[in-house]
Scaffold this active site. Structure first.
Site, PDB file in Angstrom:
ATOM      1  N   CYS A 165      35.374  11.089 -88.764  1.00 43.24           N
ATOM      2  CA  CYS A 165      35.730  10.564 -90.082  1.00 43.24           C
ATOM      3  C   CYS A 165      37.238  10.477 -90.311  1.00 43.24           C
ATOM      4  O   CYS A 165      37.684  10.087 -91.387  1.00 43.24           O
ATOM      5  CB  CYS A 165      35.089  11.409 -91.170  1.00 43.24           C
ATOM      6  SG  CYS A 165      33.296  11.501 -90.997  1.00 43.24           S
ATOM      7  N   HIS A 305      39.752  14.094 -99.035  1.00 44.14           N
ATOM      8  CA  HIS A 305      38.617  13.748 -98.176  1.00 44.14           C
ATOM      9  C   HIS A 305      37.348  13.822 -99.025  1.00 44.14           C
ATOM     10  O   HIS A 305      36.489  12.958 -98.918  1.00 44.14           O
ATOM     11  CB  HIS A 305      38.563  14.703 -96.982  1.00 44.14           C
ATOM     12  CG  HIS A 305      37.522  14.361 -95.983  1.00 44.14           C
ATOM     13  ND1 HIS A 305      37.480  13.136 -95.344  1.00 44.14           N
ATOM     14  CD2 HIS A 305      36.464  15.076 -95.493  1.00 44.14           C
ATOM     15  CE1 HIS A 305      36.449  13.109 -94.509  1.00 44.14           C
ATOM     16  NE2 HIS A 305      35.824  14.273 -94.586  1.00 44.14           N
ATOM     17  N   GLU A 316      38.880  22.128 -98.911  1.00 41.48           N
ATOM     18  CA  GLU A 316      40.011  21.247 -99.179  1.00 41.48           C
ATOM     19  C   GLU A 316      40.715  21.621-100.478  1.00 41.48           C
ATOM     20  O   GLU A 316      41.947  21.629-100.550  1.00 41.48           O
ATOM     21  CB  GLU A 316      39.549  19.798 -99.231  1.00 41.48           C
ATOM     22  CG  GLU A 316      40.699  18.809 -99.400  1.00 41.48           C
ATOM     23  CD  GLU A 316      40.262  17.358 -99.304  1.00 41.48           C
ATOM     24  OE1 GLU A 316      41.147  16.485 -99.208  1.00 41.48           O
ATOM     25  OE2 GLU A 316      39.034  17.097 -99.325  1.00 41.48           O
ATOM     26  N   LYS A 337      35.356   8.722-102.764  1.00 42.69           N
ATOM     27  CA  LYS A 337      34.011   8.771-102.173  1.00 42.69           C
ATOM     28  C   LYS A 337      32.938   9.001-103.231  1.00 42.69           C
ATOM     29  O   LYS A 337      31.750   8.757-102.980  1.00 42.69           O
ATOM     30  CB  LYS A 337      33.928   9.875-101.110  1.00 42.69           C
ATOM     31  CG  LYS A 337      34.673   9.563 -99.823  1.00 42.69           C
ATOM     32  CD  LYS A 337      34.412  10.641 -98.779  1.00 42.69           C
ATOM     33  CE  LYS A 337      35.149  10.365 -97.472  1.00 42.69           C
ATOM     34  NZ  LYS A 337      36.599  10.655 -97.564  1.00 42.69           N
ATOM     35  N   HIS A 342      30.597   7.745 -98.330  1.00 49.09           N
ATOM     36  CA  HIS A 342      31.432   8.112 -97.188  1.00 49.09           C
ATOM     37  C   HIS A 342      31.309   7.044 -96.107  1.00 49.09           C
ATOM     38  O   HIS A 342      30.275   6.917 -95.453  1.00 49.09           O
ATOM     39  CB  HIS A 342      30.987   9.468 -96.655  1.00 49.09           C
ATOM     40  CG  HIS A 342      31.917  10.078 -95.668  1.00 49.09           C
ATOM     41  ND1 HIS A 342      33.028   9.415 -95.158  1.00 49.09           N
ATOM     42  CD2 HIS A 342      31.918  11.308 -95.064  1.00 49.09           C
ATOM     43  CE1 HIS A 342      33.652  10.195 -94.308  1.00 49.09           C
ATOM     44  NE2 HIS A 342      33.001  11.348 -94.236  1.00 49.09           N
ATOM     45  N   PHE A 402      34.402  15.655 -88.166  1.00 54.79           N
ATOM     46  CA  PHE A 402      33.663  16.596 -87.335  1.00 54.79           C
ATOM     47  C   PHE A 402      34.446  16.845 -86.051  1.00 54.79           C
ATOM     48  O   PHE A 402      35.018  15.924 -85.465  1.00 54.79           O
ATOM     49  CB  PHE A 402      32.291  16.026 -86.976  1.00 54.79           C
ATOM     50  CG  PHE A 402      31.273  16.104 -88.086  1.00 54.79           C
ATOM     51  CD1 PHE A 402      31.524  16.811 -89.249  1.00 54.79           C
ATOM     52  CD2 PHE A 402      30.054  15.475 -87.955  1.00 54.79           C
ATOM     53  CE1 PHE A 402      30.585  16.887 -90.266  1.00 54.79           C
ATOM     54  CE2 PHE A 402      29.102  15.542 -88.955  1.00 54.79           C
ATOM     55  CZ  PHE A 402      29.352  16.248 -90.108  1.00 54.79           C
TER      56      PHE A 402
END
Length: 414
Positions: A165, A305, A316, A337, A342, A402
Site C-alpha cells: 500500500c 494512511h 499512526e 480513505k 483503500h 504490509f
C-alpha cells in the site's frame, strides 16, 4: 549536491467518488462515500459484500476496443488518469525530447483480475490450457507503465514499483530523485490498482482486514472511530506530472506545489501489523521534514494512511502525537480513505492529489464517519466536523504497507 527543485504540474484521477480531479475533489469536500454493494461479481457468500468501485466508467470511451482487450483494468485506469494529467499539465509532447520523459508508477498487485479470470477459465475448461495470448502482458505489473510510454512515445525511465500500500508513494519518490539527479525533465508518476475480485475479497476477509458492515456500507470506512472494524477495498488511479522547476518555468507551466521531501523506513515488527507506537512511522515523517529543510512546526496538514483498521489507526495517531508534541494542535489531520476506501498501491497517489489540491485551494477535506472518537487514540484534529478552510503551506502524506513499509511525502506551497 545541489539537487534540482521538483514541482507538480499536472493531475489526473480516477476514483470511486469521481472520474476526474474536479469531480474527485468536489466529492471529498462534500464528504461523499464511494462505498456500495459490489456489482462486478456476486458477493453473496463473502463476509464483506461491498467495496468502493468506480462508477459509470467505460474504457471504450477512451480506448479502441482492440487495444483495450490487450490490457488489464489496472492499466486502463492508469491510462485514463494519465490522459487527464497530461491535458491538465498543458504539456505539448511533440515539442519535448521523448528521451527526457519517463513513467514511474506504483501498483500493489498489478493485473490481478486478469489473473483471476484466466485461472477460473482454465479450471472451468477441465484444465485444458486455452489461454488468451495477452494473458501474460495483462498480468505483468510493469505493463501498467509500459503501455503509457507506448501510447505517448515516452522513451525515458520506465518501470513499476511494488511495496504493497506504499507502492505509489515509493514510485513518486523514485521519480522525484530521478529528476533531481538530472536523469529526466518530466516523469509521469503515481499509481493504479484494480483488484476488487473474489480472490482478493476472500483473502482480505480471511485476514480479518475488511469491514463487514454490510448493513451500512457508506459508513463502513471509519478511520479513528471507536467502532471501526476494518478497511473498505477501493480501486482507481492517481497520476501526477512531476517536473524540474527550471523546465516547468521555461515552458510556462502551471505549478501546483513542490514535492520537497520524503522519508522511508521499515518497521521490522510484523508482516501485517504496525508497531503499536508507530516508531518507524515517526522516523519516516521526521525524515521527510528534514529532507525538505524544514521544521516540524512548519507542517500544518497531514493526510494519514488512516485505513480504518483497529491497529493501524491507533499506531499512526500515536506516532503523529509523539512526533509533533504541542504543535500537533495546529495540524489538521484527515483520512480521505473514509470516502474513497483503500486503493491499496494506488492510494498514495490519490491522497497526494488531495494534499496538492488542499495546498492550491486552501481547504482541507474532512474525515467522515467519526461518530465516536476512539478514546484510546490521541485527541487530534481529524476535521470530523467538515472541510476546514485553512491555508496549507506544508503538508505530509503518509502511506504504510504490509511488510512494514513506511513512506511519507512532503508537499509545500511555492
Amino acid at each position: 549536491m545541489n539537487l534540482k527543485k521538483i514541482v507538480v504540474t499536472g493531475l489526473g484521477a480516477l476514483t470511486p467518488i469521481g472520474n476526474s480531479v474536479p469531480d474527485f475533489w468536489n466529492a471529498l469536500l462534500a464528504g461523499v462515500s464511494g462505498a456500495k454493494p459490489i456489482t462486478r461479481f456476486d458477493p453473496e457468500n463473502f463476509k464483506t459484500k461491498f467495496a468502493c468501485e468506480l462508477k459509470k466508467f467505460d474504457i471504450s470511451d477512451f480506448l479502441d476496443n482492440k487495444e483495450a482487450k490487450k490490457m488489464d483494468a489496472c492499466a486502463h485506469y492508469a491510462t485514463v488518469a494519465t490522459m487527464e494529467a497530461l491535458q491538465d499539465s498543458g504539456l505539448e509532447v511533440e515539442k519535448c525530447n521523448p528521451e527526457r520523459i519517463g513513467v514511474i508508477l506504483g501498483t500493489g498487485i498489478g493485473g490481478f483480475y486478469s489473473s483471476y479470470e484466466s485461472t477460473l477459465a482454465f479450471l472451468e475448461n477441465n484444465l485444458v490450457p486455452r489461454f488468451n495470448p495477452f494473458f501474460i502482458p495483462r498480468v505483468l505489473a510493469n505493463l501498467v507503465s509500459g503501455y503509457i510510454s507506448l501510447q505517448h512515445g515516452f522513451k525515458g525511465p520506465n518501470y513499476v514499483v511494488t511495496s504493497a500500500c506504499a507502492s505509489a508513494a515509493n514510485a513518486m519518490i523514485d521519480a522525484c530523485q530521478m529528476l533531481q539527479l538530472g536523469k529526466a525533465d518530466i516523469i509521469i508518476s503515481g499509481g493504479s490498482e484494480a483488484c476488487i475480485a473474489p480472490s482478493a475479497l476472500g483473502g482480505f476477509n480471511a485476514m480479518r482486514a475488511l469491514s463487514t458492515r454490510n448493513d451500512d456500507p457508506q459508513t463502513a470506512s471509519r478511520p479513528f472511530d471507536r467502532d471501526r472494524d476494518g478497511f473498505v477495498m477501493g480501486e482507481g488511479a492517481g497520476i501526477i506530472i512531476l517536473e524540474t522547476h527550471e523546465h516547468a518555468i521555461a515552458r510556462g507551466a502551471k505549478i501546483y506545489a513542490e514535492l520537497a521531501g520524503s522519508g522511508m523506513t521499515e518497521d521490522t515488527y510484523h508482516v501485517t501489523a504496525p508497531h503499536p507506537e508507530g516508531k518507524s512511522a515517526i522516523i519516516s515523517m521526521r525524515l521527510a521534514v528534514e529532507d525538505a529543510g524544514l521544521k516540524l512546526t512548519d507542517v500544518n496538514h497531514i493526510n494519514t494512511h488512516g485505513t480504518s483498521t483497529p491497529l493501524g489507526d491507533i499506531s499512526e495517531a500515536r506516532a503523529i502525537a509523539a512526533l509533533f508534541g504541542e504543535h500537533v494542535r495546529k495540524v489538521v489531520v484527515n483520512s480521505t480513505k473514509s470516502m474513497t476506501g483503500h486503493l491499496l498501491g494506488a492510494a498514495p497517489a490519490v491522497e497526494a492529489i488531495a494534499v496538492i489540491k488542499a495546498i492550491e485551494q486552501s481547504i482541507i477535506p474532512p474525515t467522515i464517519n467519526i461518530f465516536h472518537k476512539d478514546e484510546t487514540i490521541p485527541d487530534l484534529n481529524f476535521a470530523e466536523q467538515g472541510a476546514v478552510n485553512q491555508s496549507v503551506d506544508v503538508a505530509l502524506s503518509n502511506s504504510f504497507g504490509f511488510g512494514g513499509h513506511n513512506v511519507t511525502l512532503l508537499f509545500k506551497k511555492l
